[in-house]
Design a protein around this motif. Structure first.
Motif, short mmCIF file in Angstrom:
data_model
loop_
_atom_site.label_atom_id
_atom_site.label_comp_id
_atom_site.label_asym_id
_atom_site.label_seq_id
_atom_site.Cartn_x
_atom_site.Cartn_y
_atom_site.Cartn_z
N TYR A 123 20.01 29.40 43.44
CA TYR A 123 21.36 29.72 43.91
C TYR A 123 22.39 29.32 42.86
CZ TYR A 123 19.03 29.98 48.46
OH TYR A 123 18.18 30.30 49.49
N GLU A 124 23.48 30.08 42.81
CA GLU A 124 24.61 29.73 41.97
C GLU A 124 25.57 28.84 42.76
OE1 GLU A 124 25.01 30.52 38.72
OE2 GLU A 124 23.00 31.42 38.86
N ARG A 125 26.45 28.14 42.05
CA ARG A 125 27.42 27.27 42.71
C ARG A 125 28.27 28.06 43.70
NH1 ARG A 125 32.19 23.61 39.80
NH2 ARG A 125 32.99 22.70 41.74
N GLY A 126 28.41 27.53 44.91
CA GLY A 126 29.21 28.16 45.94
C GLY A 126 28.46 29.19 46.77
N GLU A 127 27.22 29.49 46.39
CA GLU A 127 26.45 30.48 47.14
C GLU A 127 25.95 29.86 48.44
OE1 GLU A 127 22.81 33.67 46.34
OE2 GLU A 127 23.45 32.29 44.75
N ILE A 128 26.05 30.62 49.52
CA ILE A 128 25.63 30.13 50.83
C ILE A 128 24.12 30.29 50.98
CG2 ILE A 128 25.80 30.46 53.32
CD1 ILE A 128 28.69 31.20 52.95
N ALA A 150 25.07 25.60 54.79
CA ALA A 150 24.42 24.93 53.66
C ALA A 150 24.83 25.70 52.41
CB ALA A 150 22.90 24.93 53.83
N VAL A 151 25.55 25.03 51.50
CA VAL A 151 26.16 25.70 50.35
C VAL A 151 25.72 25.02 49.05
CG1 VAL A 151 28.33 26.44 49.32
CG2 VAL A 151 28.16 26.23 51.80
N ALA A 152 25.35 25.81 48.07
CA ALA A 152 24.97 25.25 46.77
C ALA A 152 26.19 24.59 46.13
CB ALA A 152 24.41 26.34 45.86
N ASN A 153 26.06 23.32 45.78
CA ASN A 153 27.16 22.56 45.19
C ASN A 153 27.26 22.80 43.68
OD1 ASN A 153 29.29 20.60 45.44
ND2 ASN A 153 27.93 19.10 44.50
N GLU A 154 26.21 23.36 43.11
CA GLU A 154 26.09 23.66 41.68
C GLU A 154 24.90 24.60 41.55
OE1 GLU A 154 24.61 20.00 39.64
OE2 GLU A 154 24.62 19.20 41.70
N LYS A 155 24.49 24.91 40.33
CA LYS A 155 23.27 25.69 40.19
C LYS A 155 22.13 24.91 40.81
CE LYS A 155 24.05 28.72 36.24
NZ LYS A 155 23.51 29.18 34.93
N THR A 156 21.45 25.53 41.76
CA THR A 156 20.51 24.80 42.60
C THR A 156 19.24 25.60 42.83
OG1 THR A 156 22.32 23.66 43.74
CG2 THR A 156 20.21 23.76 44.89
N GLU A 157 18.10 24.89 42.84
CA GLU A 157 16.83 25.51 43.19
C GLU A 157 16.27 24.81 44.42
OE1 GLU A 157 12.70 27.08 41.08
OE2 GLU A 157 13.82 25.43 40.18
N VAL A 158 15.81 25.62 45.37
CA VAL A 158 15.32 25.09 46.64
C VAL A 158 13.93 25.65 46.90
CG1 VAL A 158 15.70 24.99 49.14
CG2 VAL A 158 17.66 24.95 47.57
N ILE A 159 13.06 24.80 47.46
CA ILE A 159 11.75 25.26 47.93
C ILE A 159 11.77 25.20 49.45
CG2 ILE A 159 10.70 22.96 47.68
CD1 ILE A 159 8.07 24.44 46.98
#
Length: 224
Positions: A35-40, A98-107
């Motif tokens: 996810y990019e920053r700010g992406e829901i 739930a919002v990406a606070n920065e460039k984020t990777e989630v499993i």
């Protein structure tokens, strides 16, 4: 660091070796997403069936009212879970974003595959269920702590409650918090300008010293 090694150090997989985590991958069928920053990631009102573990970056758990006022409920950092309570309930819609606070990777893991034994009935699954239960209990404690922070009527009292608990949790009087000023204001449900003004007053009164998100608590000043 390899994914299995990273996961073995997270609360959900605590007590399992990287090799044991690898064995469980086949029945858990995880999926990765960036996810990019700010992406829901998850939106208010969604029905979710999967819990997420942050691999990199961070996720804000936020609530926005009908007038657009935003509050940060929690900050989820690498290794931590989110949405597990709602995934377990299934029939309850999310009451937050739930919002990406920065460039984020989630499993993501489907909660049914976590809670119920798979066909192979791997011997590690009971540990997984126990870890999830403990995580839910810890989240409940964290929410109780936040209630202690936002119950006081004054901003100073809220800050003192928050800083005091962080000092106890971190085991030292010089603490580092995970929030910038706007995020801290949202977390404590106050206006940013009022928060910044109160922090300056607390420093002038000798209660704290701070530089960005590092705060030194002056116990002697608190006792005056």
């Amino acid at each position: 660091m390899k994914l299995n090694e990273f996961l073995s150090r997270t609360p959900l997989f605590r007590g399992l070796t990287p090799e044991e985590v690898d064995t469980m991958q086949a029945c858990l069928s995880p999926r990765l997403k960036k996810y990019e920053r700010g992406e829901i990631i998850y939106r208010y009102g969604d029905f979710v069936t999967s819990l997420g573990i942050v691999l990199s970056g961070s996720v804000n758990i936020e609530r926005c009212d009908a007038w657009g006022n935003n509050s940060i409920i929690d900050l989820v950092e690498p290794g931590e879970m989110f949405a597990e309570s709602f995934a377990c309930l299934k029939s309850e819609p999310l009451t937050m974003d739930a919002v990406a606070n920065e460039k984020t990777e989630v499993i993501f893991f489907n909660v049914n595959k976590v809670l119920y034994l798979c066909a192979s009935r791997c011997s590690y699954h009971n540990r997984l269920i126990e870890n999830l239960t403990q995580s839910l209990a810890r989240k409940n404690v964290a929410l109780n702590n936040k209630m202690q922070y936002i119950t006081p009527k004054t901003i100073r009292a809220r800050l003192i409650a928050y800083f005091s608990n962080e000092a106890l949790r971190q085991g030292k009087l010089t603490i580092e918090i995970p929030f910038n000023r706007q995020q801290l204001a949202d977390y404590l449900s106050v206006e940013r300008s009022a928060l910044s003004n109160e922090l300056s007053k607390m420093q002038a009164d000798g209660l704290i010293e701070y530089n960005k998100n590092v705060f030194k608590i002056n116990i002697a000043g608190m006792e005056k």
